[in-house]
Design an enzyme around this catalytic site. Structure first.
Site, mmCIF file in Angstrom:
data_model
loop_
_atom_site.group_PDB
_atom_site.id
_atom_site.type_symbol
_atom_site.label_atom_id
_atom_site.label_comp_id
_atom_site.label_asym_id
_atom_site.label_seq_id
_atom_site.Cartn_x
_atom_site.Cartn_y
_atom_site.Cartn_z
ATOM 1 N N HIS A 19 0.876 -1.192 0.000
ATOM 2 C CA HIS A 19 0.000 0.000 0.000
ATOM 3 C C HIS A 19 0.906 1.234 0.000
ATOM 4 O O HIS A 19 1.491 1.581 1.020
ATOM 5 C CB HIS A 19 -0.903 0.015 1.242
ATOM 6 N N HIS A 21 1.563 5.376 -1.682
ATOM 7 C CA HIS A 21 1.203 6.559 -2.472
ATOM 8 C C HIS A 21 2.477 7.147 -3.066
ATOM 9 O O HIS A 21 3.382 7.525 -2.326
ATOM 10 C CB HIS A 21 0.524 7.612 -1.583
ATOM 11 N N LYS A 105 -9.215 -0.413 -5.713
ATOM 12 C CA LYS A 105 -9.247 0.281 -4.428
ATOM 13 C C LYS A 105 -10.619 0.891 -4.176
ATOM 14 O O LYS A 105 -11.152 1.624 -5.018
ATOM 15 C CB LYS A 105 -8.194 1.399 -4.448
ATOM 16 N N HIS A 142 -10.435 0.987 1.960
ATOM 17 C CA HIS A 142 -10.246 1.992 3.020
ATOM 18 C C HIS A 142 -11.455 1.865 3.936
ATOM 19 O O HIS A 142 -12.542 2.331 3.604
ATOM 20 C CB HIS A 142 -10.129 3.408 2.437
ATOM 21 N N HIS A 180 -4.557 -0.702 6.038
ATOM 22 C CA HIS A 180 -4.130 0.069 7.215
ATOM 23 C C HIS A 180 -5.079 -0.106 8.412
ATOM 24 O O HIS A 180 -5.686 0.853 8.896
ATOM 25 C CB HIS A 180 -3.947 1.554 6.894
ATOM 26 N N ASP A 253 1.431 2.549 3.570
ATOM 27 C CA ASP A 253 0.595 3.748 3.388
ATOM 28 C C ASP A 253 1.465 4.997 3.447
ATOM 29 O O ASP A 253 1.003 6.050 3.894
ATOM 30 C CB ASP A 253 -0.536 3.817 4.421
HETATM 31 O O1 DOR Z 1 -3.419 9.389 5.830
HETATM 32 C C1 DOR Z 1 -3.790 9.081 4.703
HETATM 33 N N1 DOR Z 1 -3.264 9.648 3.606
HETATM 34 N N2 DOR Z 1 -4.770 8.176 4.574
HETATM 35 C C2 DOR Z 1 -5.308 7.918 3.395
HETATM 36 O O2 DOR Z 1 -6.190 7.108 3.348
HETATM 37 C C3 DOR Z 1 -4.893 8.647 2.177
HETATM 38 C C4 DOR Z 1 -3.548 9.146 2.309
HETATM 39 C C5 DOR Z 1 -3.182 10.162 1.253
HETATM 40 O O3 DOR Z 1 -3.447 9.929 0.079
HETATM 41 O O4 DOR Z 1 -2.580 11.177 1.609
HETATM 42 ZN ZN ZN Z 2 -3.337 5.117 1.670
#
Ligand code: DOR
Ligand code: ZN
Length: 357
Positions: A19, A21, A105, A142, A180, A253
């Site tokens: 997971h 970003h 997702k 999520h 998460h 995450d």
């Molecule tokens: O803390 C988070 N940041 N939780 C999420 O679900 C998305 C993520 C983000 O994209 O910044």
């Molecule tokens: Zn995330």
């Protein structure tokens, strides 16, 4: 993996991040090397602006990620689609059958960063969910309700009862990953399932509880969603991660936001753990006397759930006599930075090398 009683060196299969970003543009360029340094593969979150909804968009994003890898990197981005009420089953099928799409997702609309295009009415998403179940491709969830009447600390537990459990009963063959997980209820729910359910756990939720976020002043770099919970929940997460149970595996995450967007009156949710995750995890597992379970968590259980082989490469961790230092911030562009997660204790475990075999 090899480990003995007082271990100072640990060799494990190269880890993956289930997971992650990576964003786009200058942020993508800045943060990608922080993941490729240690990780072989990562499940890439699709919550760009606009989101990655179609297989063509995922293919284009995949190409941009490959272009952001440092020279010589064999890092493999595993692409996901962002589920909307208008998502097309045939587009999903094409993306999966050509090997590009590894998961879909689900963001409940409004649950978190860039989730406005997410699902409000699950009936509208059923054709895609049925296709997912048929193809055996995981739905990454999520798991928080967005009802304004539900306290933010209860949103995960309520989601399980109101949304996730009914959905799994409606589609028993759907393979689900609760992303998460932050609560004892989440851990217990995963443990109670006979099949088709797993959970990712983040680095930061294994380390911080809500006191770290709020006591002595609000700490924006500890703010994420789902928000960190009470200590009893953190302990349940640590127990799950270090248990060796293959249903729990690493999804950092790692979610970069520019430092000034977090240190703000309305700070963004997201914690950037990509650079120091392996050092943090070795610390947590050692404290539990569970270094022998680290490889399952970071490198074996995730691929097994996704039906993929473990990485061929090996990573060696060494425990240094002096603390290992990581940069406090990573530069993005034009003076912008991303702040790196500070676990609040010195880290001694260091990634010494990655070897092809
Ligand atoms: O803390 C988070 N940041 N939780 C999420 O679900 C998305 C993520 C983000 O994209 O910044
Ligand atoms: Zn995330």
């Amino acid at each position: 993996m090899t480990a003995s009683a007082s271990v100072s060196r640990l060799r494990l299969r190269q880890p993956d991040d289930w997971h992650l970003h990576l964003r786009d543009g200058a942020m993508l360029a800045a943060v990608t090397p922080e993941t490729t340094r240690h990780f072989g593969r990562a499940i890439i979150m699709p919550n760009l602006v606009p989101p990655v909804v179609t297989s063509d968009q995922a293919a284009a994003y995949h190409a941009r990620i490959l272009a952001a890898r440092p020279e010589g990197s064999a890092f493999e981005p595993l692409m996901t689609l962002y589920l909307t009420e208008g998502s097309q089953p045939e587009d999903l099928r094409r993306g999966v059958e050509c090997g590009l799409i590894k998961a879909v997702k689900l963001y409940p609309a409004g649950a978190t960063t860039n989730s406005e295009s997410g699902v409000r009415d699950f009936d509208k998403a059923m054709p895609v969910l049925e296709t997912l179940a048929e193809l055996g491709v995981p739905l990454c969830v999520h798991g928080e309700v967005t009802d304004p009447d539900i306290d933010i600390f209860d949103r995960e537990a309520v989601f399980i009862d109101r949304v996730l459990d009914p959905l799994r009963r409606r589609l028993p063959h759907l393979r689900v990953i609760m992303e998460h997980v932050t609560t004892r209820q989440g851990v217990d729910y995963v443990r109670s399932a006979e099949q088709g359910l797993a959970a990712t756990l983040t680095t930061h939720h294994l380390i911080i509880n809500r006191n770290h976020l709020l006591v002595g002043g609000v700490k924006p770099h500890y703010y994420c969603l789902p928000v960190a919970k009470r200590e009893e929940h953190r302990l349940a997460l640590v127990a799950a991660a270090t248990s060796g149970d293959g249903r729990f595996f690493l999804g950092t995450d790692s979610a970069p936001h520019a430092t000034h967007n977090k240190e703000a009156a309305c700070g963004c949710a997201g914690i950037f753990t990509a650079p120091n995750t392996m050092s943090c995890l070795a610390h947590v597992f050692e404290a539990e006397g569970a270094l022998d379970k680290l490889e399952a968590f970071t490198s074996l259980s995730g691929p097994a759930f996704y039906g993929l082989p473990a990485n061929e490469a090996w990573l060696t961790l060494v425990k240094r006599p002096e603390p290992v230092s990581y940069p406090a911030r990573v530069s993005v562009a034009e003076g912008q930075t991303v702040t790196v997660f500070d676990p609040g204790f010195p880290l001694f475990w260091d990634v010494e090398s990655i070897m092809p075999s």
